[in-house]
Design a protein around this motif. Structure first.
Motif, mmCIF file in Angstrom:
data_model
loop_
_atom_site.group_PDB
_atom_site.id
_atom_site.type_symbol
_atom_site.label_atom_id
_atom_site.label_comp_id
_atom_site.label_asym_id
_atom_site.label_seq_id
_atom_site.Cartn_x
_atom_site.Cartn_y
_atom_site.Cartn_z
ATOM 1 N N GLY A 1 -13.755 75.129 -21.739
ATOM 2 C CA GLY A 1 -15.357 75.391 -22.234
ATOM 3 C C GLY A 1 -16.041 73.968 -21.647
ATOM 4 N N TRP A 2 -17.200 73.569 -21.372
ATOM 5 C CA TRP A 2 -17.927 72.842 -20.876
ATOM 6 C C TRP A 2 -19.386 72.126 -21.973
ATOM 7 N N TYR A 3 -18.830 71.039 -21.886
ATOM 8 C CA TYR A 3 -19.004 70.114 -23.211
ATOM 9 C C TYR A 3 -20.346 69.152 -22.515
ATOM 10 N N ARG A 4 -21.120 68.860 -23.169
ATOM 11 C CA ARG A 4 -22.114 67.310 -23.078
ATOM 12 C C ARG A 4 -22.365 65.905 -24.179
ATOM 13 N N GLN A 5 -22.865 65.043 -23.223
ATOM 14 C CA GLN A 5 -22.610 63.692 -23.881
ATOM 15 C C GLN A 5 -24.305 63.694 -23.487
ATOM 16 N N ALA A 6 -24.928 63.278 -23.975
ATOM 17 C CA ALA A 6 -26.073 62.687 -23.488
ATOM 18 C C ALA A 6 -26.306 61.227 -24.054
ATOM 19 N N PRO A 7 -26.688 60.106 -23.247
ATOM 20 C CA PRO A 7 -26.770 58.717 -23.961
ATOM 21 C C PRO A 7 -27.850 59.221 -25.277
ATOM 22 N N GLY A 8 -26.532 58.437 -26.213
ATOM 23 C CA GLY A 8 -26.977 57.946 -27.868
ATOM 24 C C GLY A 8 -27.165 58.910 -28.536
ATOM 25 N N LYS A 9 -26.771 60.262 -27.908
ATOM 26 C CA LYS A 9 -26.227 61.632 -29.135
ATOM 27 C C LYS A 9 -24.695 61.787 -28.789
ATOM 28 N N GLN A 10 -24.426 62.701 -29.393
ATOM 29 C CA GLN A 10 -23.602 63.535 -29.988
ATOM 30 C C GLN A 10 -22.950 64.235 -28.843
ATOM 31 N N ARG A 11 -22.035 64.193 -28.827
ATOM 32 C CA ARG A 11 -20.866 65.370 -27.590
ATOM 33 C C ARG A 11 -21.792 67.119 -28.364
ATOM 34 N N GLU A 12 -22.031 67.749 -27.240
ATOM 35 C CA GLU A 12 -22.306 68.997 -27.760
ATOM 36 C C GLU A 12 -21.631 70.099 -26.774
ATOM 37 N N LEU A 13 -21.546 71.377 -27.292
ATOM 38 C CA LEU A 13 -21.159 72.150 -26.751
ATOM 39 C C LEU A 13 -22.182 73.531 -25.633
ATOM 40 N N VAL A 14 -21.228 72.935 -24.741
ATOM 41 C CA VAL A 14 -22.421 74.075 -23.626
ATOM 42 C C VAL A 14 -21.938 74.793 -23.502
ATOM 43 N N ALA A 15 -20.464 74.998 -23.164
ATOM 44 C CA ALA A 15 -20.473 76.570 -23.052
ATOM 45 C C ALA A 15 -18.736 77.419 -23.024
ATOM 46 N N LYS B 1 -33.473 70.749 -16.160
ATOM 47 C CA LYS B 1 -34.532 69.563 -16.568
ATOM 48 C C LYS B 1 -33.515 68.729 -16.871
ATOM 49 N N PRO B 2 -34.666 67.375 -16.781
ATOM 50 C CA PRO B 2 -34.346 66.142 -17.133
ATOM 51 C C PRO B 2 -33.505 66.188 -18.109
ATOM 52 N N GLU B 3 -33.703 67.078 -19.869
ATOM 53 C CA GLU B 3 -33.042 66.986 -20.669
ATOM 54 C C GLU B 3 -31.287 67.461 -20.128
ATOM 55 N N ASP B 4 -30.990 68.075 -18.938
ATOM 56 C CA ASP B 4 -29.645 68.540 -19.167
ATOM 57 C C ASP B 4 -29.164 67.211 -18.932
ATOM 58 N N THR B 5 -29.706 66.297 -18.749
ATOM 59 C CA THR B 5 -28.781 65.223 -17.807
ATOM 60 C C THR B 5 -28.043 64.625 -18.845
ATOM 61 N N ALA B 6 -26.438 64.333 -19.052
ATOM 62 C CA ALA B 6 -25.201 64.307 -19.181
ATOM 63 C C ALA B 6 -24.337 64.133 -19.031
ATOM 64 N N VAL B 7 -23.528 63.494 -19.638
ATOM 65 C CA VAL B 7 -21.722 63.420 -19.277
ATOM 66 C C VAL B 7 -21.065 64.174 -19.092
ATOM 67 N N TYR B 8 -20.639 65.220 -18.573
ATOM 68 C CA TYR B 8 -20.287 66.568 -18.946
ATOM 69 C C TYR B 8 -18.393 66.995 -18.713
ATOM 70 N N TYR B 9 -18.637 66.939 -20.081
ATOM 71 C CA TYR B 9 -16.720 67.163 -20.128
ATOM 72 C C TYR B 9 -16.165 68.479 -20.253
ATOM 73 N N CYS B 10 -14.677 68.916 -19.417
ATOM 74 C CA CYS B 10 -13.905 70.458 -20.082
ATOM 75 C C CYS B 10 -12.982 70.258 -21.055
ATOM 76 N N LYS B 11 -12.811 70.789 -21.579
ATOM 77 C CA LYS B 11 -11.823 71.514 -22.364
ATOM 78 C C LYS B 11 -10.847 72.569 -22.100
ATOM 79 N N MET B 12 -9.929 72.161 -22.603
ATOM 80 C CA MET B 12 -8.763 73.567 -22.092
ATOM 81 C C MET B 12 -8.030 73.878 -23.515
ATOM 82 N N ASP B 13 -7.203 74.404 -23.772
ATOM 83 C CA ASP B 13 -6.592 75.201 -25.126
ATOM 84 C C ASP B 13 -5.579 75.141 -23.622
ATOM 85 N N VAL B 14 -4.984 74.299 -23.881
ATOM 86 C CA VAL B 14 -3.421 74.767 -22.969
ATOM 87 C C VAL B 14 -2.036 74.798 -23.730
#
Length: 121
Positions: A35-49, A86-99
């Motif tokens: 999966g991919w998650y993202r965290q924008a400045p000042g916000k919590q990390r959220e699921l993307v896909a 979009k500008p609101e997509d600006t964030a640090v994007y993290y991947c996560k894997m169930d390994v």
């Protein structure tokens, strides 16, 4: 041990596209969900896909019809194609894997260190 390394982030203009990649390496027996998650400045990390081992996908409402997640099991890699950014997509994007490693009886989550995506004109 397992390492996840993301790549493909950068600066893009609104309406543009980017493709993120995340490759896992190490003593890997199997990978279930990715999966991919993202965290924008000042916000919590959220699921993307997310994508299951059977390629079933799930998306946040905010990215549906714009982002596409895919995986290459042979390469232990997950991708995120991002279009119509979009500008609101600006964030640090993290991947996560169930390994599951060869040393483990059960799988557990591993995270990458993140890649910055900036959408700005």
């Amino acid at each position: 041990q397992v390492q996840l390394v993301e790549s493909g982030g950068g600066l893009v203009q609104p309406g543009g596209s980017l493709r993120l990649s995340c490759a896992a390496s190490g003593s890997i027996f199997s990978i279930a969900a990715m999966g991919w998650y993202r965290q924008a400045p000042g916000k919590q990390r959220e699921l993307v896909a997310t994508i299951t081992s059977g390629h079933r996908t799930n998306y946040a409402d905010s990215v549906k019809d714009r982002f596409t997640i895919s995986r290459d099991n042979a390469k232990n890699t997950v991708y995120l194609q991002m279009n119509s950014l979009k500008p609101e997509d600006t964030a640090v994007y993290y991947c996560k894997m169930d390994v599951r490693t060869f040393a483990d009886r059960y799988a557990r989550d591993y995270w990458g260190k993140g890649t910055l995506v900036t959408v700005s004109s």
